[in-house]
Structure formats: C-alpha cells, structure tokens
Design an enzyme around this catalytic site. Structure first.
Site, PDB file in Angstrom:
ATOM      1  N   ASP A   1       0.818  -1.208   0.000  1.00 26.01           N
ATOM      2  CA  ASP A   1       0.000   0.000   0.000  1.00 26.01           C
ATOM      3  C   ASP A   1       0.858   1.268   0.000  1.00 26.01           C
ATOM      4  OD1 ASP A   1      -2.270   1.674   0.412  1.00 26.01           O
ATOM      5  OD2 ASP A   1      -1.995   1.567   2.586  1.00 26.01           O
TER       6      ASP A   1
ATOM      7  N   ASN B   1       6.768  -7.589   6.166  1.00 26.55           N
ATOM      8  CA  ASN B   1       5.549  -6.936   6.638  1.00 26.55           C
ATOM      9  C   ASN B   1       4.329  -7.653   6.095  1.00 26.55           C
ATOM     10  OD1 ASN B   1       4.140  -4.518   7.905  1.00 26.55           O
ATOM     11  ND2 ASN B   1       3.284  -4.512   5.830  1.00 26.55           N
ATOM     12  N   GLU B   2       3.485  -8.107   7.021  1.00 23.57           N
ATOM     13  CA  GLU B   2       2.193  -8.709   6.703  1.00 23.57           C
ATOM     14  C   GLU B   2       2.263  -9.781   5.625  1.00 23.57           C
ATOM     15  OE1 GLU B   2      -0.959  -5.889   6.229  1.00 23.57           O
ATOM     16  OE2 GLU B   2      -0.814  -5.278   8.320  1.00 23.57           O
TER      17      GLU B   2
ATOM     18  N   ASN C   1       0.030  -5.772  13.498  1.00 23.44           N
ATOM     19  CA  ASN C   1      -0.612  -4.661  12.792  1.00 23.44           C
ATOM     20  C   ASN C   1      -2.122  -4.862  12.931  1.00 23.44           C
ATOM     21  OD1 ASN C   1       1.994  -4.173  11.968  1.00 23.44           O
ATOM     22  ND2 ASN C   1       1.627  -4.443   9.788  1.00 23.44           N
TER      23      ASN C   1
ATOM     24  N   TYR D   1      -6.189  -3.155  13.117  1.00 22.28           N
ATOM     25  CA  TYR D   1      -7.050  -2.034  12.731  1.00 22.28           C
ATOM     26  C   TYR D   1      -8.482  -2.215  13.235  1.00 22.28           C
ATOM     27  CZ  TYR D   1      -3.157  -0.353   9.988  1.00 22.28           C
ATOM     28  OH  TYR D   1      -1.944   0.146   9.625  1.00 22.28           O
TER      29      TYR D   1
ATOM     30  N   TYR E   1     -10.636  -1.117   9.817  1.00 20.43           N
ATOM     31  CA  TYR E   1     -11.038  -2.079   8.777  1.00 20.43           C
ATOM     32  C   TYR E   1     -12.062  -3.081   9.300  1.00 20.43           C
ATOM     33  CZ  TYR E   1      -7.204  -0.349   5.890  1.00 20.43           C
ATOM     34  OH  TYR E   1      -6.371   0.441   5.145  1.00 20.43           O
TER      35      TYR E   1
ATOM     36  N   GLU F   1       1.371  -1.551  14.122  1.00 15.06           N
ATOM     37  CA  GLU F   1       0.528  -0.626  13.353  1.00 15.06           C
ATOM     38  C   GLU F   1      -0.843  -0.572  13.994  1.00 15.06           C
ATOM     39  OE1 GLU F   1       0.104  -1.237   9.106  1.00 15.06           O
ATOM     40  OE2 GLU F   1       2.246  -1.608   8.854  1.00 15.06           O
TER      41      GLU F   1
ATOM     42  N   TRP G   1       0.259   3.912  12.944  1.00 16.62           N
ATOM     43  CA  TRP G   1       0.343   3.966  11.489  1.00 16.62           C
ATOM     44  C   TRP G   1      -0.445   5.176  11.029  1.00 16.62           C
ATOM     45  CZ3 TRP G   1       3.629   1.749   8.419  1.00 16.62           C
ATOM     46  CH2 TRP G   1       3.434   1.835   7.026  1.00 16.62           C
TER      47      TRP G   1
ATOM     48  N   LYS H   1      -3.716   8.000   6.959  1.00 18.03           N
ATOM     49  CA  LYS H   1      -3.621   7.630   8.378  1.00 18.03           C
ATOM     50  C   LYS H   1      -2.539   8.416   9.104  1.00 18.03           C
ATOM     51  CE  LYS H   1      -5.527   3.014   7.763  1.00 18.03           C
ATOM     52  NZ  LYS H   1      -5.454   2.927   6.296  1.00 18.03           N
TER      53      LYS H   1
HETATM   54  C1  BDP Z   1      -1.224  -2.479   6.679  1.00 17.30           C
HETATM   55  C2  BDP Z   1       0.090  -2.309   5.961  1.00 17.30           C
HETATM   56  C3  BDP Z   1       0.412  -0.866   5.605  1.00 17.30           C
HETATM   57  C4  BDP Z   1      -0.834  -0.170   5.108  1.00 17.30           C
HETATM   58  C5  BDP Z   1      -1.854  -0.175   6.222  1.00 17.30           C
HETATM   59  C6  BDP Z   1      -3.138   0.553   5.820  1.00 17.30           C
HETATM   60  O1  BDP Z   1       1.155  -2.890   6.662  1.00 17.30           O
HETATM   61  O2  BDP Z   1       1.448  -0.829   4.651  1.00 17.30           O
HETATM   62  O3  BDP Z   1      -0.573   1.109   4.630  1.00 17.30           O
HETATM   63  O4  BDP Z   1      -2.184  -1.487   6.541  1.00 17.30           O
HETATM   64  O5  BDP Z   1      -4.040  -0.104   5.293  1.00 17.30           O
HETATM   65  O6  BDP Z   1      -1.880  -3.532   6.097  1.00 17.30           O
HETATM   66  O7  BDP Z   1      -3.233   1.750   6.013  1.00 17.30           O
END
Ligand code: BDP
Length: 573
Positions: A146, A387-388, A441, A443, A447, A478, A523, A542
């Site tokens: 992303d 990462n992820e 990470n 959210y 999300y 994150e 993040w 973000k």
């Molecule tokens: C995570 C990723 C990061 C994205 C973030 C997002 O590690 O690179 O920018 O989510 O969705 O999945 O903002």
C-alpha cells in the site's frame, strides 16, 4: 562494505544535481532528472512508468587521485540497476534499498561517462513482489503493498578514492558492559576514542577488549565512541577509516523487551520515506524536520516500514538515541491483501509460479545486505524480516523458517520478528512462534468494526489476551485510522479528526491494561502516496501529520500521552 568517507588517506565526491535522463529504451537523454529523487512525480509520464529509465552523467576524476583506487558507489537504486562507465558494464544490483559499488579502471584527471539503467519492475522474483499486466494503455504494474512504487536514484551516488592497498571492511559488536569485538579487513590497528577524543582502547586487526567505565548508548542518550581502523605498513599509517560505536545490549526476558537490562517501551510510528515531488528521494532538511516532529510529539522509536531507509536516517537516530526497528522490503507477500491495487484476480501467494524458492533467495540476499549495512547502528534494536506476509499456511512456514535462521545466524545479537497481519490470529498464525517479539498490525475500529469503537475494543482485547498468553513481548506495530484534516463531527465518525483521536484513545486504554504490550507504533507518522483506489483519498491518510507535516488533532493527543508532561519538557526514554 564501508560507507564512502573522507580521511587523511581517502577522498570522495558526491555526484548529485541534474543528470541526463530518459524514459525511452534505448535511451535518448532528452530530459534531466535530479539526483537524489524518485523520478515519478518530477516529470509527466513518471507516475505509471514500468520498466527501465536511464541516467547519464559526465564527471571528472580528480587529478589528485593519481595512483589511487577509485570506486563508484550507489547508496541505492530502486529496484535494480546496471551501470556502465565509458561504455563498459561495471556492475549490476538487485534490490532497491541497499548500497553497491565497483572499483573503476580510470585515469585521474580524465572525464568519465556514467550511464545507469534503473528498473522499477516488480515480479515474483523481486522483493517486494508484483506482476506486470497488459492494459489498453500499456503495461501496468500491480503489487500487494500500500504505497507508491517510487523508483530511481533515491540516495547519494559517490565517486571515492582510497589507497591502492586499503581497508575494505570493519565489523564489530559492542555490548553494554563495554565488551568490544572487532575485525578489520585490510588493516592492522584499532583505536577507540570516546566522545571527547580520548583513546580508551586499542589493538590489532582483530580482537576483543573490555572498555572500562563505558558510557552505554541508550534510548534518549545517543552516546557514541569512534573506532578508527588503520592500515600500517613499515611503521607508517597508509590508510585510515572510521565507524561510530554505541555500546548497548538488547535482550528479551519473557514478555519484556530490555535495552541494557532496562525495560523499554516503544512509542512512535511506522513511517515512509515519502515527501512531495521528491517521493522517496533523501533530503536532509526533511529528515531533520521529521526527527524534530518526532521529538516534539515525544516519540522514542520508529520502524523503517517497509524497506531499509537511508543510512543518514540511521546515523541521526544513533546520534540522538532514537530506537529503530529495521525492516526488509519484503512487503506484499500476501495476495489476499489487494487493497490499494486495481485488479480483483487473486494468486496463491506461495507456489512454483508465484512466491517461490527463487523469491526466497532474493529475500535472503536482501536480509544479508540489510544486516551487513545496519548491524553497526546501535539505534537498530531488532530486525523485521517482512511486513504482513501470508503467515497462516504451511507454505508460509516452509518459506520463512530458513529466513529466520539466516537472520539469527547473521546477527545473534538482535531479536527477529515480522509484522503480523489481522487475519493471522493467535490460533491461525504459523510464523509467530518463530519470532522473538510479536509485532501486530491491527485495525480494530477501522477495517473491522468500522465506526464501532466499543465493539472494536472488546474484540481487540480478546485477541490481545490470547497473544499475551504466549508469554512473548507484544509490539503493536501498526494501528491507525484514515483522517481528512479539517473534517469534523460532534459524534466521531470515520475520516474525521475526532474519530482518529477517539480511535487512538480506545487503543491506548486497551494497551495500558495489558502488561505484555511493550509498545505502540501508530500507522502512520504522515500521510503518504499510494496507488489510486477506492479506499484512498489522495493517498493513505492515516498520518498523524499531513503529507506536508502539519499536525492533525491526534498529534496533540499523542504528544500529551507520550511526553507525559503536557508537552513542556523532554520526553523520558
Ligand atoms: C497495513 C500495511 C500498511 C498499510 C496499512 C493501511 O502494513 O502498509 O498502509 O495497513 O491499510 O496492512 O493503512
């Protein structure tokens, strides 16, 4: 590899400014490009360009370099490059964020022509991976991460001179108790000086000493010694170069992350090298400004998401006692994460035609080059090898096990981890058991449970408690919410400044209830450019700061939390 440097025996020239430039292959050099910079946002046609671009520069090899060994050094070329000097190929390099160099066969006093082709194509054998698809408008690059696929010569290019017989490498490890072990290739003497310039230890080409009354490097206290390596022949010094040394020790003790035996709590950000027009191009003024903002807000650490950053950034972190997690460019090894990418078709992540053994070898080489470049930085306390990635399958485990082993073999002194993604919960993730620190990470409230912070808090707490039961330290690597500055609402709703603040407060309440949580990296530090998509409004929003580094309301909230003193004094480490 040593960084180009000046000493009584060495000289260097930075090849910066405007280079001749061409999008076309074969090159026509009908344009100019600034170095260092990403080329993408500088000229029309750059943003969606796929394939090689060309740079050309004529430079004089200084007359004073007669009889010297002359080396051409690139701090990075994203994602791969081939270099010619006076029409002869001198080197090529795969991987966009680590240095490479070649000795040149040139005559002092002459003008040489350097031509570089820099290719931004991502494939299943590049790190990060991607695929090129054909569209009506021509080839289009698709990938599963992303952020914009910025490319070009992002960091300085150097021409440098050393004596013909010279020091080619200096490696060391330095622990908080003052133990220094070193190895000089091509040299014969080691001299260690403290910050005041007093010699505190010395020895031969290799050895171990214990420095008495050592002043350790610590978070908030970037105390550095200087190691001088000398090459001595017939009693005379013939070459000399330097590395800075910080004495510090990182250990994991159950769920605690210790620096010099003291628990460390991470406060800070995932970041990007991302600025208007320059893209990922390194710029000293922006770097200083970003560090000043991190200090203002009370951050003590950051992750080099999602690739190794400029060495100038790490030098600065060393000098100022900022803690860094160094990450490889292995991002998007997960085709389930299609956000920010255009196509809806999915591939299996791991397979003979997708991420395979050849990919892993490129990934392994990226780890080797990252560790070789950054292992001497005391600021870097941990490696994040991806990462992820897709991490909940047997194929993921087969792919990653050798990479965990390789990283530990290259550097036994630092913990190793990777940033785990939301679907790889404690019951499903097959990689976390191989990591020293759980980097999550998450959210919740963005999300998932979008807009419902109460439900988000409950669900996140249940997951965190399950992770805590593993007994490992947890770093929230994150958490964040997209926010349009200037958008307000009395009832916090997603995208408003109020929601970003409420979201962060919910997360913090939760983190403070769970002792295994050893840190929080929001993040993102600042808004950044991404591929266009229906979840992105002028990039990823973000950021706690806007892309031009103005604070959103959340910045003030974080400052109160992290400085702990209403912002009047210095943050405690
Ligand atoms: C995570 C990723 C990061 C994205 C973030 C997002 O590690 O690179 O920018 O989510 O969705 O999945 O903002």
């Amino acid at each position: 590899m040593l960084r180009p440097q000046e000493s009584a025996y060495r000289d260097r020239r930075r090849i910066e400014g405007l280079w001749d430039f061409s999008f076309a292959s074969p090159p026509v050099f009908d344009a100019e490009m600034a170095v260092p910079a990403s080329y993408n946002d500088v000229l029309p046609g750059g943003r969606d360009h796929v394939g090689p671009v060309w740079y050309r520069k004529r430079v004089v090899v200084p007359r004073g370099w007669v009889g010297q060994r002359v080396v051409l050094h690139f701090e990075s070329a994203t994602h791969r490059a081939t270099v010619w000097v006076d029409g002869a190929e001198v080197m090529s390099h795969e991987g966009g964020y680590t240095p490479f160099e070649a000795e040149l066969d040139v005559t002092a006093g002459e003008t040489i022509e350097i031509v570089v082709s820099v290719d931004n194509t991502l494939t299943f054998t590049s790190i990060p991976p991607g695929v090129v698809e054909q569209s009506a408008a021509g080839p289009r690059q698709r990938y599963w991460h992303d952020f914009s696929n910025y490319a070009g010569l992002h960091r300085p290019v150097w021409l440098y001179a050393t004596p013909r017989e010279c020091i080619t490498d200096v490696t060391f490890s330095a622990a908080a108790d003052g133990t220094l072990t070193w190895d000089i290739t091509g040299g014969s003497r080691m001299i260690l000086r403290n910050r005041e310039g007093r010699v505190v230890a010395s020895g031969g080409a290799q050895g171990t000493v214990k420095v008495g009354h050592v002043h350790p490097w610590a978070p908030g206290d970037g105390y550095l010694y200087e190691l001088e390596a000398q090459r001595v022949e017939d009693g005379e010094v013939r070459d000399s170069c330097r590395r800075t040394v910080g004495f510090r020790t990182v250990t994991i003790d159950g769920p605690r992350f210790l620096i010099n035996g003291r628990p460390f709590r991470f406060r800070g950000f995932g970041r990007h090298e991302d600025i208007p027009v320059l893209g990922r191009g390194h710029n000293d003024a922006w770097m200083l400004h970003d560090f000043a903002l991190m200090d203002w807000i009370g951050a003590n650490s950051f992750r080099t998401s999602h690739y190794p950053y400029s060495e100038d950034v790490l030098d600065h972190a060393d000098r100022h006692g900022i803690v860094v997690i160094g990450e490889t460019a292995a991002v998007g090894l997960n085709t389930a994460l299609a956000q920010g990418t255009a196509s809806r078709e999915r591939f299996p992540t791991y397979g003979t035609e997708t991420v395979n053994e050849a990919t892993r070898e490129v990934h392994a080489q990226a780890i080797r080059e990252l560790v070789a470049r950054d292992r001497h930085h005391p600021s870097v306390v941990m490696w994040s090898i991806a990462n992820e990635p897709e991490s909940e399958t047997a194929a993921a485990e087969a792919y990653f096990l050798p990479l965990f082993a390789l990283t530990r073999e290259l550097d036994p002194d630092r913990p190793v981890g990777f940033a785990n993604y939301g679907a790889a919960t404690p019951d499903r993730c097959r990689l976390s058991r191989h990591a020293d620190v759980l980097m999550l990470n998450r959210y919740y409230g963005w999300y998932v449970h979008t807009g419902d912070l109460a439900a988000a808090e409950q669900a996140f707490e249940a997951e965190l408690r399950a992770w805590a039961a593993t007994g490992k330290p947890i770093l929230i690597s994150e958490y964040g919410a997209d926010t349009l500055p200037g958008l307000h609402a009395v009832e916090p709703t997603p995208w408003t400044e109020e929601y970003q603040s409420a979201y962060l407060e919910m997360n913090h309440r939760l983190f403070d209830r769970i002792p295994e949580v050893v840190g929080e990296h929001v993040w993102n530090f600042a808004d950044f450019a991404t591929t266009a998509g229906i979840t992105r409004v002028g990039g990823n929003r973000k950021g706690v700061f806007t892309r031009d580094r103005q604070p959103k309301a959340a910045a003030h909230l974080l400052r109160r939390r992290w400085r702990g003193d209403q912002g009047s004094g210095k943050a405690s480490p």
